[in-house]
Design an enzyme around this catalytic site. Structure first.
Site, PDB file in Angstrom:
ATOM      1  CG  HIS A 173     183.479  -1.309  80.795  1.00 28.58           C
ATOM      2  ND1 HIS A 173     182.757   0.107  80.228  1.00 28.58           N
ATOM      3  CD2 HIS A 173     184.350  -0.717  80.200  1.00 28.58           C
ATOM      4  CE1 HIS A 173     183.374   0.178  78.870  1.00 28.58           C
ATOM      5  NE2 HIS A 173     184.733  -0.534  79.153  1.00 28.58           N
ATOM      6  CB  CYS A 213     189.852   0.781 106.475  1.00 26.56           C
ATOM      7  SG  CYS A 213     189.737   1.582 104.208  1.00 26.56           S
TER       8      CYS A 213
END
Length: 296
Positions: free
Chosen positions: A120, A183
């Site tokens: 996970h 970004c």
């Protein structure tokens, strides 16, 4: 840590004696490190945030990161317990050929496990949802502290720590988010949320670990998982289907119980320590199998 003698523990040690092993671990393994689990017999009902909720927008992300900002400060102080260390010792002695964990706390890595698949992901990593750059959770914690001075300190110690590095915190409206420095995209912990799929390559590598037990007469040991979700249960079913004995050590019932040859209601630290203690040191000329090609 030694488990008290019992016929059930003796049966587990007898069944596993001399067999190569793969371990599948869940949140119950880390409770002895002070990290609560989701479904233990004494655990309160918890509703973790789903992937759909998280990507729904800034409101949900603010709620998640505010709670995580408080919880992470506590979780990163957790240390490996005797169960983690016993698995590392079993790997060193050549008994444990692979380790699949559903946990995201990083304690297996800290304990020294190398033949490891973090099914996970890791809560210590952060991913940008736009550019996919992976960055450090520690760095993000510092950025959150700069954007929200005093926020974590203002939360009293009575606030409950929840699994996966967050806290049971209700008032999160004033928490300020920070974005990807590359970004300006939204950030998410690089873990698999409920409603999100485990990456296919991790699943394939985990199946390969289990498949390697078939010709070697090995066994699958489940430690501290209720196997409620299919991400872990599928490996138990796969092992049983191919004749690999499954031994489950967990406090409380599991969905894998019908597929197990043995089921022990006990603590993982004690049982795994007993298993490591019953495993002799390998001879100097014995090659230790390496699974580095299967590691994440």
């Amino acid at each position: 840590m030694q488990a008290p003698p019992s016929p059930e523990l003796d049966r587990v040690l007898d069944v596993l004696a001399g067999r190569p092993l793969v371990a599948l671990t869940g949140a119950g393994l880390s409770t002895d490190s002070g990290i609560p689990d989701y479904r233990g017999p004494d655990s309160p009902l918890r509703r973790p945030m789903t992937y759909g909720e998280f990507v729904s927008g800034p409101a949900a992300q603010r709620r998640y990161w505010a709670r995580s900002h408080v919880g992470w400060a506590r979780m990163r102080r957790a240390a490996p317990n005797p169960g983690h260390l016993a698995l590392t010792e079993l790997e060193r002695r050549g008994r444990l050929r692979g380790l699949i964990t559903q946990n995201v706390d990083g304690l297996h890595e800290e304990a020294g496990s190398r033949a490891l698949i973090t099914l996970h992901g890791r809560i210590a990593d952060v991913v940008c949802l736009f550019c996919k750059e992976i960055t450090s959770r520690t760095v993000l914690q510092e950025r959150f502290e700069e954007a929200n001075p005093g926020f974590a300190d203002a939360v009293g110690p009575e606030i409950e720590t929840a699994p996966d590095g967050d806290a049971v915190l209700e008032q999160t409206d004033g928490f300020r988010l920070v974005a990807c420095t590359r970004c300006d995209g939204p950030l998410k912990p690089d873990v698999v949320f409920f409603g999100e799929n485990v990456p296919r390559d991790r699943v394939a590598r985990a199946y390969a670990m289990v498949d390697a037990l078939v010709p070697s007469g090995g066994a699958l040991v489940v430690a501290g998982s209720s196997l409620t979700v299919m991400s872990g249960l599928r490996f138990v079913k796969h092992a049983a289907k191919h004749g690999v004995p499954v031994v489950i050590v967990n406090r409380g019932e599991t969905r894998g119980d019908p597929h197990a040859v043995l089921r022990l209601h006990a603590g993982t630290s004690e049982v795994l320590s007993a298993l490591a203690g019953a495993t002799p040191e390998p001879a100097e000329d014995t090659p230790i199998p390496q699974w580095r090609d299967l590691a994440p």
